[in-house]
Design a protein around this motif. Structure first.
Motif, PDB file in Angstrom:
ATOM      1  N   TYR A 131       0.835  -1.215   0.000  1.00 11.60           N
ATOM      2  CA  TYR A 131       0.000   0.000   0.000  1.00 11.60           C
ATOM      3  C   TYR A 131       0.866   1.259   0.000  1.00 11.60           C
ATOM      4  N   ARG A 132       1.989   1.226   0.739  1.00  8.88           N
ATOM      5  CA  ARG A 132       2.887   2.389   0.761  1.00  8.88           C
ATOM      6  C   ARG A 132       3.459   2.654  -0.627  1.00  8.88           C
ATOM      7  N   ARG A 133       3.781   1.580  -1.336  1.00 12.30           N
ATOM      8  CA  ARG A 133       4.345   1.743  -2.668  1.00 12.30           C
ATOM      9  C   ARG A 133       3.292   2.194  -3.678  1.00 12.30           C
ATOM     10  N   LEU A 134       2.067   1.739  -3.514  1.00 11.22           N
ATOM     11  CA  LEU A 134       0.991   2.206  -4.392  1.00 11.22           C
ATOM     12  C   LEU A 134       0.808   3.715  -4.244  1.00 11.22           C
ATOM     13  N   GLU A 135       0.892   4.180  -3.008  1.00 11.50           N
ATOM     14  CA  GLU A 135       0.760   5.601  -2.741  1.00 11.50           C
ATOM     15  C   GLU A 135       1.974   6.366  -3.284  1.00 11.50           C
ATOM     16  N   LYS A 136       3.168   5.777  -3.081  1.00 10.67           N
ATOM     17  CA  LYS A 136       4.405   6.414  -3.533  1.00 10.67           C
ATOM     18  C   LYS A 136       4.397   6.634  -5.040  1.00 10.67           C
TER      19      LYS A 136
END
Length: 448
Positions: free
Chosen positions: A438-443
């Motif tokens: 999820y952090r990478r999707l946001e990034k």
């Protein structure tokens, strides 16, 4: 003192041993069972779940070669494969106990035991068992194997899955550290033989003088130290798979003996004339150019054609650049779990450098460097020096379009497309936790 919640079964024909073991163990563990008759094992294991069995290796007077212990060990594994087994033996039977370790026993103890050592051994086994159970409750990749997104590795594992359903001999080729053992185990674990032994033999480290005795076994008196009949690795693999690693290192004069066993599916122990049939699946591997060795008359052509019904070529890690970052995260999570610490992140500059690094030792090198980093570094973020790599070791021939961030974003997009946007499956494929994904999707501003 708080007791460990575990059920321990001690199996020994000596009532004094059972009493002593129970008095010691009951101070540390919740439930202690004892029994002097291994024939009651099936009944006991059908009535309740046993975490650890401490198994004596001899049950009849006059029969002290440990064979009974090995027999009952195999029976336990058939009935209750998750039960952990500690073998209990006298000093003279250590060799047989080691054979049990090779078959899957977690440890062995010598009689008379040291109380403190016995307790620590059992506690350690229970701790590892509980850890495995915790990991088993998490979403896992197939057989906990990281495969990756690179088309070259996907092709290999797709073929391996088809091969697994058959009984054909397979030859795995690839540089050191590319995962030949992992692929061989993957084939076994996905085959009809998965519940039977998987025996790994590193032919490269096997002394030439021990070749026949190790692989084919020997009879009592076959040579000076042959004090009892002993089965070889081929017999140990009966019903399952034998993985002959580094087969390219076998000398020519021994290749003929190996060929005969592979052709006949039977072995003759040293010192015997009786042929013993073995039902096995044979997987071999080498990092050598074996076709060239055949041309140079260094490897028998007839043996080569026997072992390579199907050939699987593993690509080096440098040709799987899109898998480098996900594989790094996979190992970071794995070793963070092993050493019971939080998983650190990797600085963006370090990520780019590691993607450009050649990884000449392939996956094994990465695995070792990641473990080193997690052991030696207590920081929450890993830098290049933590991996034992200097900037001078980095290949700087990377274009702007081939940045680490681009590759990571593309890997995520491919995995999301493959699993129709399923977050759990995508995270598993990439070797990430759901939160990390999820952090990478946001990034990367990826909408799902």
């Amino acid at each position: 003192m708080r007791k460990t919640n575990a059920t321990i079964l001690v199996l020994d024909d000596n009532s004094e041993v059972l009493i002593a073991a129970k008095m010691l163990l009951k101070r540390h563990f919740e439930n202690i069972l004892t029994n002097n008759n291994p024939k009651k094992l099936a009944e006991i294991l059908s009535q309740q779940e046993v975490d650890v069995i401490i198994l004596d290796m001899n049950f009849r007077v006059g029969f002290e070669d440990g064979k009974e212990g090995i027999f009952w060990f195999k029976e336990i594994k058939k009935i209750s494969p998750n039960t952990q087994i500690i073998l209990m033996t006298s000093y003279g039977n250590v060799e047989t106990a080691v054979e049990g370790i090779k078959l899957g026993a977690v440890d062995y103890i010598l009689k008379p035991w040291n109380n403190e050592s016995l307790i620590e051994t059992v506690k350690g086994v229970v701790k590892q068992l509980r850890k495995k159970e915790t990991v088993a409750d998490r979403p896992q990749k197939e057989n906990n194997v990281f495969i990756g997104q690179a088309p070259s590795i996907q092709k290999v594992y797709t073929m391996a899955s088809r091969v697994a359903k058959t009984d054909v001999n397979a030859l795995i080729l690839g540089e050191n550290g590319t995962g030949k053992y992992v692929l061989a185990k993957h084939i076994h674990d996905n085959s009809p033989r998965k519940d039977q032994p998987f025996i790994h033999v590193d032919l490269g480290s096997l002394n030439e003088n021990l070749f026949e005795s190790e692989l084919f076994g020997y009879a009592k008196g076959a040579f000076t130290d042959a004090k009892q009949d002993t089965e070889g690795r081929f017999e140990a693999a009966n019903g399952g798979t034998i993985f002959l690693d580094e087969i390219g290192n076998v000398p020519l004069h021994l290749q003929a003996k190996l060929l005969q066993v592979i052709q006949s599916k039977s072995v003759i122990r040293l010192g015997e004339s009786k042929s013993r049939p073995v039902d096995i699946r044979i997987i071999t591997a080498t990092n050598a150019n074996i076709e060239q060795e055949v041309n140079d008359k260094l490897f028998r052509e007839d043996l080569y054609y026997r072992i390579n019904t199907v050939t699987l070529q593993l690509p080096p890690l440098r040709e799987r650049q899109e898998d480098i970052l996900p594989l790094l995260h996979f190992f970071i999570e794995e070793y963070a779990d092993k050493y019971e610490r939080s998983a650190p992140t990797i600085s963006s500059s370090t990520q780019q450098s590691l993607t450009c690094y050649d990884w000449k030792g392939n996956i094994r090198e990465m695995q070792n460097r990641v473990e080193r980093a997690l052991i030696l570094t207590e920081e929450d973020e890993l830098n290049l020096s933590d991996f034992g790599i200097s900037p001078t070791m980095i290949n700087d021939n990377v274009t702007e379009e081939n940045t680490l961030q681009d590759m990571e974003r593309n890997s995520i997009l491919k995995a999301l497309e493959k699993y129709d946007g399923n977050i759990s499956q995508t995270a598993e494929e990439l070797g990430l936790s759901r939160a990390a994904l999820y952090r990478r999707l946001e990034k990367y501003n990826i909408k799902n």
